[in-house]
Scaffold this motif. Structure first.
Motif, mmCIF file in Angstrom:
data_model
loop_
_atom_site.group_PDB
_atom_site.id
_atom_site.type_symbol
_atom_site.label_atom_id
_atom_site.label_comp_id
_atom_site.label_asym_id
_atom_site.label_seq_id
_atom_site.Cartn_x
_atom_site.Cartn_y
_atom_site.Cartn_z
ATOM 1 N N VAL A 29 0.811 -1.210 0.000
ATOM 2 C CA VAL A 29 0.000 0.000 0.000
ATOM 3 C C VAL A 29 0.850 1.269 0.000
ATOM 4 C CG1 VAL A 29 -1.954 -1.133 1.090
ATOM 5 C CG2 VAL A 29 -0.255 0.025 2.512
ATOM 6 N N PHE A 30 2.139 1.133 -0.200
ATOM 7 C CA PHE A 30 3.000 2.303 -0.256
ATOM 8 C C PHE A 30 3.671 2.377 -1.631
ATOM 9 C CE2 PHE A 30 3.378 1.181 4.395
ATOM 10 C CZ PHE A 30 2.479 2.133 4.809
ATOM 11 N N VAL A 70 -9.377 0.927 -0.276
ATOM 12 C CA VAL A 70 -10.160 2.148 -0.036
ATOM 13 C C VAL A 70 -10.438 2.253 1.460
ATOM 14 C CG1 VAL A 70 -12.310 3.374 -0.523
ATOM 15 C CG2 VAL A 70 -11.287 1.881 -2.282
ATOM 16 N N VAL A 71 -10.189 3.425 2.029
ATOM 17 C CA VAL A 71 -10.586 3.688 3.412
ATOM 18 C C VAL A 71 -11.665 4.760 3.400
ATOM 19 C CG1 VAL A 71 -9.892 4.541 5.685
ATOM 20 C CG2 VAL A 71 -8.345 3.054 4.381
ATOM 21 N N VAL A 72 -12.833 4.420 3.938
ATOM 22 C CA VAL A 72 -13.903 5.402 4.149
ATOM 23 C C VAL A 72 -13.737 5.911 5.576
ATOM 24 C CG1 VAL A 72 -16.378 5.838 4.121
ATOM 25 C CG2 VAL A 72 -15.391 4.092 2.593
ATOM 26 N N TRP A 73 -13.501 7.225 5.706
ATOM 27 C CA TRP A 73 -13.144 7.789 7.010
ATOM 28 C C TRP A 73 -14.246 8.733 7.504
ATOM 29 C CZ3 TRP A 73 -9.821 6.777 10.739
ATOM 30 C CH2 TRP A 73 -9.621 7.732 11.746
ATOM 31 N N PHE A 74 -14.809 8.397 8.679
ATOM 32 C CA PHE A 74 -15.811 9.238 9.336
ATOM 33 C C PHE A 74 -15.152 10.026 10.465
ATOM 34 C CE2 PHE A 74 -18.445 5.819 7.524
ATOM 35 C CZ PHE A 74 -19.368 6.587 6.832
ATOM 36 N N GLU A 89 -2.071 10.807 7.925
ATOM 37 C CA GLU A 89 -1.463 9.486 8.117
ATOM 38 C C GLU A 89 -1.903 8.484 7.047
ATOM 39 O OE1 GLU A 89 -1.885 11.279 12.293
ATOM 40 O OE2 GLU A 89 -3.093 11.166 10.469
ATOM 41 N N LEU A 90 -3.001 8.796 6.350
ATOM 42 C CA LEU A 90 -3.497 7.910 5.294
ATOM 43 C C LEU A 90 -3.139 8.409 3.894
ATOM 44 C CD1 LEU A 90 -7.057 7.040 6.691
ATOM 45 C CD2 LEU A 90 -4.920 5.743 6.936
ATOM 46 N N PHE A 266 -3.489 4.565 13.364
ATOM 47 C CA PHE A 266 -3.374 4.501 11.903
ATOM 48 C C PHE A 266 -2.376 3.417 11.481
ATOM 49 C CE2 PHE A 266 -5.000 8.925 12.210
ATOM 50 C CZ PHE A 266 -6.072 8.798 11.340
ATOM 51 N N HIS A 267 -1.322 3.267 12.247
ATOM 52 C CA HIS A 267 -0.345 2.212 11.972
ATOM 53 C C HIS A 267 -1.025 0.841 11.993
ATOM 54 C CE1 HIS A 267 3.409 -0.089 12.331
ATOM 55 N NE2 HIS A 267 2.850 -0.708 13.342
#
Length: 278
Positions: A29-30, A70-74, A89-90, A266-267
């Motif tokens: 993912v990097f 995909v990250v959905v962030w609330f 961080e994302l 986040f890590h």
């Protein structure tokens, strides 16, 4: 249930495990070099003025990539405040990140707020491939109030089913310091004190089930967290284990309070993405 306490358990867990995960797992993912933003996308079919004002999202994505997580962030804010965000961080992690606004208490009820969140996740499943994201790799996450929202969408499948999405299609739900009992500001609207715990249909604990995606519960230090938040999550993790769910993970980040826990959390989120899709 898998429990890792990042304090006072063992030096191996605290120091070697994060080093191992970062150093030896494939860094899938990097990878992307160039990122783009699309901001203030209206994701709703609701027409009232407050919905038109609030129900917007931002998409941050790696240019020219396909089939990425995909990250959905609330966002957090006690369900009463806050703005959509893509946490730094994302960023630049080879993923699509979607920062979501939702309507806030007390202007709306919690039912409408959770419906907004479900509608946003449904928008992601419908549209995210246009940004290079994979619908097979959608993670739903958030801090504090956002963690509570992600828990509710995970455990009570009815919220997403209204929009034709099965909650079990989500790769994993990763709440940061979410409330497992009825949220304290929902209780405030019910005339109940913040320190008077209740479990009703607005409590993730009410909807414990064995047949759901991985649930990654992350909290700060049990002695420093807000309103016993770690203990609520520990009880939720225990009940998930008892009903037969085998992919509930519980992390305690020692020495970090409710706000400070987000950084190391986040890590943990990124590590779980790697573990599932490396």
């Amino acid at each position: 249930m898998n429990t890792i306490i990042y304090n006072n358990v063992s030096k191996w867990v605290k120091w070697f495990l994060p080093f191992y995960l970062l150093t030896f797992l494939p860094q899938t993912v990097f990878c992307a070099d160039h990122y783009k933003w699309e901001r203030d996308i209206r994701y709703t079919v609701k027409t009232d003025s407050y919905a038109q004002e609030r129900l917007l999202l931002d998409v941050y994505y790696p240019e020219g990539k396909t089939d990425v997580p995909v990250v959905v962030w609330f966002h957090g804010g006690g369900l009463e405040a806050g703005q959509k965000e893509v946490p730094h961080e994302l960023q630049e992690k080879g993923m699509v990140v979607v920062g979501v606004n939702y309507r806030l208490l007390p202007k709306v009820t919690v039912d409408l707020l959770l419906d907004d969140a479900a509608e946003a996740v449904a928008w992601v499943f419908k549209h995210i491939t246009a940004y290079g994201g994979s619908t097979k790799k959608v993670f739903v996450s958030g801090h504090s109030a956002g963690g509570y929202i992600s828990m509710m969408l995970c455990l009570n499948k009815s919220w997403l089913s209204v929009y034709g999405v099965d909650a079990d299609e989500v790769a994993a739900f990763v709440p940061f310091s979410g409330q497992a009992i009825t949220h304290y500001n929902v209780r405030k609207m019910q005339g109940i004190d913040a320190l008077q715990p209740t479990i009703d249909q607005y409590a993730p604990l009410y909807w414990v089930r064995k047949d759901c995606p991985p649930l990654v519960l992350i909290c700060g230090d049990r002695e420093q967290e807000l309103y016993g938040r770690y203990d609520e999550n520990a009880y939720l993790a225990r009940m998930m284990k008892l009903v037969g769910h085998t992919q509930t993970y519980l992390y305690e980040i020692g020495g970090h309070d409710h706000g400070a826990m987000a950084g190391p959390a986040f890590h943990i989120l990124l590590n779980h993405i790697r573990l599932l899709f490396s």
